[in-house]
Design a protein around this motif. Structure first.
Motif, PDB file in Angstrom:
ATOM      1  N   LYS A  57       0.638  -4.280  -5.267  1.00 40.97           N
ATOM      2  CA  LYS A  57      -0.226  -4.468  -4.091  1.00 40.97           C
ATOM      3  C   LYS A  57       0.368  -5.514  -3.157  1.00 40.97           C
ATOM      4  N   ALA A  58       0.792  -6.651  -3.720  1.00 35.34           N
ATOM      5  CA  ALA A  58       1.358  -7.723  -2.900  1.00 35.34           C
ATOM      6  C   ALA A  58       2.644  -7.271  -2.222  1.00 35.34           C
ATOM      7  N   GLN A  59       3.442  -6.454  -2.914  1.00 32.77           N
ATOM      8  CA  GLN A  59       4.664  -5.924  -2.308  1.00 32.77           C
ATOM      9  C   GLN A  59       4.327  -5.070  -1.089  1.00 32.77           C
ATOM     10  N   ALA A  60       3.322  -4.214  -1.222  1.00 31.32           N
ATOM     11  CA  ALA A  60       2.933  -3.362  -0.096  1.00 31.32           C
ATOM     12  C   ALA A  60       2.444  -4.202   1.078  1.00 31.32           C
ATOM     13  N   ILE A  61       1.643  -5.226   0.796  1.00 33.87           N
ATOM     14  CA  ILE A  61       1.135  -6.091   1.862  1.00 33.87           C
ATOM     15  C   ILE A  61       2.283  -6.801   2.569  1.00 33.87           C
ATOM     16  N   ALA A  62       3.270  -7.264   1.801  1.00 35.77           N
ATOM     17  CA  ALA A  62       4.428  -7.925   2.402  1.00 35.77           C
ATOM     18  C   ALA A  62       5.190  -6.961   3.297  1.00 35.77           C
TER      19      ALA A  62
END
Length: 219
Positions: A152-157
């Motif tokens: 999830k954090a990768q996608a947000i980044a």
């Protein structure tokens, strides 16, 4: 296995408010950070319910339990809340792993942001419900929560948003209760890898639509 969710509604404050309901054909092993049914254990159902962005009840578990009773759900289950319309759920499947996400990224925050003392702002919520088709050991289940959160954090980044998620994000991972226990759930493990890809793809798709950067999606 976990069946596809049913989109239904509840009557509350003189309005029909949407919610998603998953029913398992048999109790499943689960790990969750949800307000209702969090922790490790066997679970029979999952609810993901829309609430107003101004939601400020201090009894979310009781509220969700009342919703479950209204739907005729019995036994242990998991309940999540979100400020977004759960009818906009996005599903992704990878190598037998199923992922359903409802994504609200109106106010993403860095996980380790310093305390500001500013008044709390309304936030969206990223809720992730996942089913892995093989039994996972306790440590592996814990690891899948980290794996889903990293994805999830990768996608947000990649969306260029200044945060790693919202303060109210929640994860549910379910798997069969029997069979040999897989010991690993990290992003390079047999089941963690497809979980990461499915979560990443789902969050990236919804996030791109939200921020209007769909041209940044691969393919």
């Amino acid at each position: 296995m976990l069946n596809e969710p049913l989109l239904t509604a509840r009557r509350e404050d003189e309005r029909d408010i949407p919610l998603l309901m998953w029913r398992a054909a048999r109790p499943l092993r689960a790990i969750s950070s949800a307000p209702l049914g969090g922790g490790l254990g066997l679970r029979r159902w999952v609810l993901n319910a829309t609430v107003p962005m101004s939601y400020d009840r201090d009894d979310p578990a009781d509220h969700l339990a009342a919703m479950a009773r209204g739907l005729g759900l019995d036994g242990p289950g998991v309940g999540l809340l979100t400020g977004v319309d759960v009818g906009e759920v996005v599903t992704r499947t990878d190598t037998g792993v199923q992922v359903w996400t409802t994504v609200g990224l109106g106010t993403p925050v860095p996980a380790a942001a310093p305390a500001t003392g500013a008044p709390a702002q309304p936030v969206g919520t990223v809720n992730i419900v996942a089913y892995v088709p093989a039994r996972l050991g306790d440590a592996a289940l814990v690891n899948t929560v980290a794996t889903a959160t990293e994805a999830k954090a990768q996608a947000i980044a990649e969306l260029g948003l200044p945060g790693t998620g919202t303060p109210t994000d929640a994860v549910v991972v379910l798997c069969p209760p029997d069979g040999p226990a897989c010991p690993y759930g990290g992003p390079r493990s047999t089941w963690g890898a497809p979980l990461a890809r499915a979560v990443h793809a789902a969050v990236l798709t919804v996030g791109a639509d939200t921020v209007g950067w769909s041209d940044r999606l691969p393919g």
